[in-house]
Design an enzyme around this catalytic site. Structure first.
Site, mmCIF file in Angstrom:
data_model
loop_
_atom_site.group_PDB
_atom_site.id
_atom_site.type_symbol
_atom_site.label_atom_id
_atom_site.label_comp_id
_atom_site.label_asym_id
_atom_site.label_seq_id
_atom_site.Cartn_x
_atom_site.Cartn_y
_atom_site.Cartn_z
ATOM 1 C CE1 TYR A 1 -3.454 2.763 0.491
ATOM 2 C CE2 TYR A 1 -2.076 3.493 2.324
ATOM 3 C CZ TYR A 1 -3.119 3.725 1.430
ATOM 4 O OH TYR A 1 -3.810 4.899 1.484
ATOM 5 N N GLY B 1 -6.275 5.317 -0.260
ATOM 6 C CA GLY B 1 -7.646 5.330 0.241
ATOM 7 C C GLY B 1 -8.441 4.170 -0.324
ATOM 8 C CG HIS C 1 -2.943 15.585 -0.631
ATOM 9 N ND1 HIS C 1 -3.010 14.558 -1.535
ATOM 10 C CD2 HIS C 1 -3.602 15.152 0.474
ATOM 11 C CE1 HIS C 1 -3.671 13.544 -1.002
ATOM 12 N NE2 HIS C 1 -4.043 13.881 0.210
ATOM 13 C CG ASN D 1 1.728 10.413 5.631
ATOM 14 O OD1 ASN D 1 0.698 10.588 6.263
ATOM 15 N ND2 ASN D 1 1.756 9.741 4.485
#
Length: 262
Positions: A43, A50, A73, A185
């Protein structure tokens, strides 16, 4: 680890990434590349995000996947984040990636360091942070210039990132697998604002001590209440430090030398 005092003392100094940090970053990137070679599905590395977590992305599209993630984003709005906050964001992001756990390439971390050292400050906006998965929108704006997109503030002017990169001799750097995810992140937007607020509070606290010492002299107060034995009884470190600073400020005061009958 880095401290608030370290960040304050080095806010305008260029820095270099240590050989040990480069080694950590490179080792973890090598581990990630070996995973990709095996052809397994992971992933965020070679899948969508998502609800698209089960959609496998071809190896030839992994770079585009990461750049699309950053671009999607970069949707902040509101006022431009001050340059001093942007600089803290860059420094804290380099520090975080230098731990070597994010799987990015050394070139990516060095590019963020280049922005800091060359004072190329990505345009970031105050509104749009999520804070749960990380400061996704602000960090997206911060990282767009890595691959030549977005705007930067350079020498006091807002310009296209691609033009400034060309001017300083840097090539836009396409992202590799997982790098967009690693760049987005993080909590460097929140951490930078918190760090800046603490820096300002320490500055205000120092001025408050100066005002307190001036007031003690102005009102003909004695320095006995600030001496250590009284504050040692509590004991609260900040109170002890403040009392010590006021004592130091009152040293040599002619007013304190005046004998007073109580």
């Amino acid at each position: 680890h880095i401290s608030i005092d370290f960040l304050k003392a080095n806010a305008n100094k260029p820095f270099n990434i240590s050989p040990a940090a480069f080694s950590r970053i490179a080792d973890n990137r090598k581990y990630l590349d070996n995973i990709l070679k095996k052809g397994d599905t992971y992933y965020g590395i070679n899948t969508g995000f998502g609800s698209l977590c089960n959609v496998r992305v071809g190896d030839d599209e992994l770079s585009q996947l990461q750049e699309n993630l950053v671009c999607s984003h970069a949707c902040g709005m509101g006022e431009e984040v001050p340059e001093e906050i942007v600089r803290l964001m860059l420094l804290l992001k380099v520090h975080g990636l230098s731990q070597g756990y994010s799987g990015v390439r050394t070139e990516i971390v060095q590019r963020l360091a280049d922005f800091y050292n060359l004072r190329i400050h990505p345009i970031i906006y105050e509104l749009g942070s999520l804070g749960a998965s990380g400061d996704l929108a602000p960090l997206a704006h911060m990282c767009l210039p890595i691959f030549g997109k977005g705007k930067v503030r350079y020498n006091g002017q807002v310009r296209e990132a691609a033009d400034v990169l060309k001017e300083v001799g840097l090539e836009p750097m396409p992202l590799a697998a997982k790098e967009g995810l690693a760049l987005l992140n993080g909590t460097q937007f929140m951490s930078s604002h918190g760090t800046w607020a603490l820096m300002q509070s320490k500055r205000l606290s120092a001025w408050a001590d100066v005002i307190g010492a001036l007031s003690a002299d102005a009102f003909m107060a004695k320095d006995e209440p600030f001496k250590h034995p009284i504050h040692r009884v509590r004991p609260h470190k900040g109170q002890i430090d403040t009392a010590q600073r006021i004592l130091q400020l009152l040293q040599g005061s002619a007013i304190q030398a005046v004998k007073e009958e109580q």
